[in-house]
Design a protein around this motif. Structure first.
Motif, PDB file in Angstrom:
ATOM      1  N   LYS A  21      36.546  42.389  49.416  1.00 29.61           N
ATOM      2  CA  LYS A  21      37.790  43.067  49.031  1.00 29.61           C
ATOM      3  C   LYS A  21      38.836  42.059  48.572  1.00 29.61           C
ATOM      4  CE  LYS A  21      37.260  47.057  52.094  1.00 29.61           C
ATOM      5  NZ  LYS A  21      37.828  47.772  53.249  1.00 29.61           N
ATOM      6  N   ILE A  22      38.942  40.938  49.276  1.00 33.11           N
ATOM      7  CA  ILE A  22      39.904  39.890  48.899  1.00 33.11           C
ATOM      8  C   ILE A  22      39.562  39.365  47.502  1.00 33.11           C
ATOM      9  CG2 ILE A  22      40.669  37.525  49.405  1.00 33.11           C
ATOM     10  CD1 ILE A  22      40.358  38.226  52.403  1.00 33.11           C
ATOM     11  N   ASP A  23      38.281  39.082  47.276  1.00 33.07           N
ATOM     12  CA  ASP A  23      37.851  38.567  45.969  1.00 33.07           C
ATOM     13  C   ASP A  23      38.150  39.567  44.857  1.00 33.07           C
ATOM     14  OD1 ASP A  23      36.974  36.300  47.293  1.00 33.07           O
ATOM     15  OD2 ASP A  23      34.852  36.894  47.272  1.00 33.07           O
ATOM     16  N   ALA A  24      37.867  40.848  45.111  1.00 31.81           N
ATOM     17  CA  ALA A  24      38.132  41.878  44.104  1.00 31.81           C
ATOM     18  C   ALA A  24      39.625  41.986  43.817  1.00 31.81           C
ATOM     19  CB  ALA A  24      37.578  43.223  44.572  1.00 31.81           C
ATOM     20  N   ALA A  25      40.450  41.942  44.853  1.00 30.95           N
ATOM     21  CA  ALA A  25      41.908  42.031  44.665  1.00 30.95           C
ATOM     22  C   ALA A  25      42.423  40.829  43.884  1.00 30.95           C
ATOM     23  CB  ALA A  25      42.612  42.125  46.023  1.00 30.95           C
ATOM     24  N   ARG A  26      41.866  39.659  44.150  1.00 31.73           N
ATOM     25  CA  ARG A  26      42.291  38.461  43.408  1.00 31.73           C
ATOM     26  C   ARG A  26      41.886  38.552  41.945  1.00 31.73           C
ATOM     27  NH1 ARG A  26      40.999  34.121  48.173  1.00 31.73           N
ATOM     28  NH2 ARG A  26      43.018  34.312  49.197  1.00 31.73           N
ATOM     29  N   GLU A  27      40.716  39.125  41.666  1.00 38.92           N
ATOM     30  CA  GLU A  27      40.294  39.308  40.273  1.00 38.92           C
ATOM     31  C   GLU A  27      41.237  40.262  39.541  1.00 38.92           C
ATOM     32  OE1 GLU A  27      36.169  40.433  39.966  1.00 38.92           O
ATOM     33  OE2 GLU A  27      35.527  38.733  41.188  1.00 38.92           O
TER      34      GLU A  27
END
Length: 138
Positions: free
Chosen positions: A31-37
């Motif tokens: 989720k963190i990675d997706a939000a950063r993208e």
């Protein structure tokens, strides 16, 4: 013998608990990675809009300060054309100003979304930290 079985059962339970926590950490990190993208994409879009607004503002300024706007020479073709253009110029300028204001409004909305994404990422990172602490405590 009972001590060995209880110890083995305890270790198995801890291993299962660790696996569950590791899986939760993995989901949170995804989720963190997706939000950063998404944040990177929004920043790129915001930068493109800012560039377009700046170009638009320069073009608008050139229309507003155009030399043909105030200059009208009578009894000449250029004067007649300048007069017709100066009559028609206010409407496109007003439309350009409206478009620029709308684009700046979109920029404001994107900034709001970026701030909300930052809060979401911070919340997820806090959740991940708690899971990591829980994992370390096992």
């Amino acid at each position: 013998m009972a001590d060995i079985r209880s110890y083995a059962a305890e270790m198995a339970a801890k291993m299962a608990q660790r696996a569950i926590i590791r899986e939760a950490i993995k989901r949170v990190q995804e989720k963190i990675d997706a939000a950063r993208e998404v944040k990177i994409a929004l920043n790129n879009i915001n930068r493109q809009i800012a560039d377009a607004v700046n170009r638009w503002a320069r073009t608008l300024a050139s229309f507003q300060s155009s030399v043909m706007a105030p200059v009208v020479v009578t009894d000449r073709f250029e004067g007649d054309a300048a007069e017709r253009i100066s009559i028609r110029l206010p409407q496109p300028i007003a439309e350009m100003e409206s478009t620029r204001a709308s684009a700046q409004g979109v920029q404001g909305e994107i900034s709001t979304q970026l701030a909300k994404l930052d809060l979401y990422i911070n919340k997820l990172e806090d959740e991940k930290d708690k899971l990591l602490a829980e994992l370390a405590a096992i």
